[in-house]
Design a protein around this motif. Sequence first.
Motif, PDB file in Angstrom:
ATOM      1  N   ASP A   1       0.818  -1.213   0.000  1.00  0.00           N
ATOM      2  CA  ASP A   1       0.000   0.000   0.000  1.00  0.00           C
ATOM      3  C   ASP A   1       0.852   1.265   0.000  1.00  0.00           C
ATOM      4  O   ASP A   1       2.057   1.218  -0.215  1.00  0.00           O
TER       5      ASP A   1
ATOM      6  N   TYR B   1       2.163   2.981   2.194  1.00  0.00           N
ATOM      7  CA  TYR B   1       3.324   3.064   3.069  1.00  0.00           C
ATOM      8  C   TYR B   1       4.452   2.161   2.609  1.00  0.00           C
ATOM      9  O   TYR B   1       5.623   2.488   2.747  1.00  0.00           O
TER      10      TYR B   1
ATOM     11  N   ALA C   1     -10.334  11.309   3.838  1.00  0.00           N
ATOM     12  CA  ALA C   1      -9.575  10.718   4.945  1.00  0.00           C
ATOM     13  C   ALA C   1      -8.581  11.768   5.439  1.00  0.00           C
ATOM     14  O   ALA C   1      -8.499  12.858   4.883  1.00  0.00           O
TER      15      ALA C   1
ATOM     16  N   LYS D   1      -2.016   9.095  -2.682  1.00  0.00           N
ATOM     17  CA  LYS D   1      -2.638   9.981  -1.703  1.00  0.00           C
ATOM     18  C   LYS D   1      -1.833  11.272  -1.588  1.00  0.00           C
ATOM     19  O   LYS D   1      -0.736  11.383  -2.112  1.00  0.00           O
TER      20      LYS D   1
ATOM     21  N   GLN E   1      -8.744  -5.314  10.624  1.00  0.00           N
ATOM     22  CA  GLN E   1      -8.363  -5.275   9.205  1.00  0.00           C
ATOM     23  C   GLN E   1      -9.299  -6.062   8.298  1.00  0.00           C
ATOM     24  O   GLN E   1      -8.899  -6.542   7.244  1.00  0.00           O
TER      25      GLN E   1
ATOM     26  N   SER F   1     -16.417   0.330  10.137  1.00  0.00           N
ATOM     27  CA  SER F   1     -15.049   0.703  10.483  1.00  0.00           C
ATOM     28  C   SER F   1     -14.850   0.882  11.972  1.00  0.00           C
ATOM     29  O   SER F   1     -13.751   0.661  12.486  1.00  0.00           O
TER      30      SER F   1
ATOM     31  N   HIS G   1     -11.564   2.340  13.784  1.00  0.00           N
ATOM     32  CA  HIS G   1     -10.418   2.311  12.875  1.00  0.00           C
ATOM     33  C   HIS G   1     -10.469   3.542  11.977  1.00  0.00           C
ATOM     34  O   HIS G   1     -11.497   3.819  11.363  1.00  0.00           O
TER      35      HIS G   1
ATOM     36  N   GLN H   1     -10.313   6.250   8.989  1.00  0.00           N
ATOM     37  CA  GLN H   1     -10.569   6.137   7.555  1.00  0.00           C
ATOM     38  C   GLN H   1      -9.252   6.328   6.806  1.00  0.00           C
ATOM     39  O   GLN H   1      -8.529   7.297   7.028  1.00  0.00           O
ATOM     40  N   SER H   2      -8.940   5.390   5.926  1.00  0.00           N
ATOM     41  CA  SER H   2      -7.642   5.468   5.266  1.00  0.00           C
ATOM     42  C   SER H   2      -7.717   6.029   3.846  1.00  0.00           C
ATOM     43  O   SER H   2      -6.723   6.447   3.298  1.00  0.00           O
ATOM     44  N   ASP H   3      -8.905   6.053   3.241  1.00  0.00           N
ATOM     45  CA  ASP H   3      -9.015   6.546   1.868  1.00  0.00           C
ATOM     46  C   ASP H   3     -10.303   7.366   1.748  1.00  0.00           C
ATOM     47  O   ASP H   3     -11.258   7.155   2.496  1.00  0.00           O
TER      48      ASP H   3
END
Lengths: 121, 512
Positions: A21, A23, B296, B323, B451, B489, B492, B494-496
């Motif tokens: 990903d 990272y 995010a 990103k 995950q 989620s 956790h 938000q990653s995107d």
Amino acid sequence: MKFTVNEREGATVIELSGRFDNYTAPEIRELLQRVSVGPAPHLVVDMEAVSFIDSTGLATLVQGLKRSREHGGDLRLCALQAPVRMIFELTRLDKAFEILPTVDDALAAVGEGHRLKQLDD
Amino acid sequence: MIDLLLTTHTPLLERLAASWLHDGASQFSLRVEGKVLFRRPAQNGQGRPELRAPLAVDGRAAGELLVRGVTSPGAQERLQADAVLLSALTASETHLDRMTAELVHTRDQLLALYEMTRASRLKLSLEQLLTSLITQIHHLLQTERAFVVLKSPAQATLLYQYPTASISRDTLDYYLQMVQQEARPLVLHSHHPKTGSASWRSMLLLPIMVEEQVLGGIGLIDKKGGAFTASDLKLGSAIAEQTALQVEKQLLYQKQIAQTRLETEMELAHHVHARLLPERLPEVPGLQIAAGCRTASQVGGDFYDFICHGDDLTMIVGDISGKGMAAAMLMTMTRAVLRSQQKTEPLPTPQEVIDRANKSLYADFSDVNMFATVFVAHYSATDRLLTYANAGHSPVIYCPAGGQARLLEADGMPIGILPHSISADQKLTLAPGDVLVAATDGFSEAEDEAQHRFGYERFLEVVHELAANPHNTARSLVNQLYALVAEHSGRHPQSDDQTVVILKASEEEPPR
């Protein structure tokens, strides 16, 4: 992200492991840049232990593909896990890469490519 | 040495001389190396002194006492006793003198150390810190040469030598390794087996330890006038500790700056992104339209756009790979290029839009090794016809009223992968109650703390369920989708980006 690099049968086999990903991609990008210098770098990326890939990971593989081809070689993928395979299918990148079931299949394809090239020469 | 007595104890010598003269002596004198340093009476008289007594300090001859004019028994004994006393006094004075000098020197060192700590409050860069350190420590400990090596993680090795660069880089690396292994001060001698041939007598190596790691070392070579003492080691270690504190502070400071820079970049990217999303949703007869974009913390490259042509509508949903600022910048380019395609006459089909955009953008995308997935759809209100093309984008879901929701799969690759794109135009008629959901993978890839991804299957199910309820408007569908994904989620982060555009064909009669 863990990785190993081995030379086998005229190809460079790269085993990746973990999440591919945002990272972890930069490290792999550097690695692919290093191994895709000429002449004719034939790369096989073993994705068996890759559990997740996002757009950055995909972009990294695309870059590796383009670079290796620029240097007269190629980049093939093998052993994609189901969720990763699905990402490739949804983005239609399964049409951009040659994707094979196992490393041996990929190495055979490399070998086949060599033979065809020799016929051309 | 004896001359010390003259500076500090002249009254004593006067009394001694006076007592001898009182007892009949005609002269009392003190001689050092043949020279008369003290004589009473001052003028030189006649005749040779009969009594002599030698002076000795620390076992070495230091002079003699002489008396003339007294020959009585016991007088020699008496003079001898005087000489012994004076010798002892001189020895004490000498030692005192030496101790005072040492004390002064130590005080100077403390002052210098204090100066160092005071200077540390100034905001010096690592380079300035180390150059100042090397000159100070060299001066403090009175050495011929000195060097300092620092290997901090995010930077190249810093290396300073004083007064000149007399030691090779490789040799310095070798000493650094040694001090890293031992992690304590070391004193090396030129005949030490490990060091091999060396052009120095003795070296004091001090580690610079930051967070229990040896990041560097200070080397002091050839102390002037002797060997390195225990007090040198102590002082050197104190200085090395001070240095380590300063280095730690500097490294933290640098980390903080990098952090702030990153945060500013993120804020800017968010700002750019927010400015470029449509301010108002278009109104199209026979169609409910709703859209949302939840970014995010690190903004991605999601976008959506609407362009109206009379009662007709072009809708675009896209996702740039990666990103941050880079994705946000490419998003602006992609959006602009796609928009400009809509201005040409006749209006290109979605496939043509994608193809032309790819031609414009391919070179730039290749250069920066990124790509963009895009879904372009054109809705014609008069015949409720939706024409669309999909360049690698998902999830796009079509749910006919009362029917099964299905994924509208991409047939072409994303923009920026190949010089020529190969998507094709597909057609769909939107009957009343039909729902089209064009989202970005921020939804399907949303993870919980374990995950586990939300997933495409679940997304499809959820859309199907929500669309099946005829009371759900496009807007309530958007809200409920966000709520469900947020629920999944949990805590956790938000990653995107999560972007969605929903079209719902309404019962309203389309214009003729």
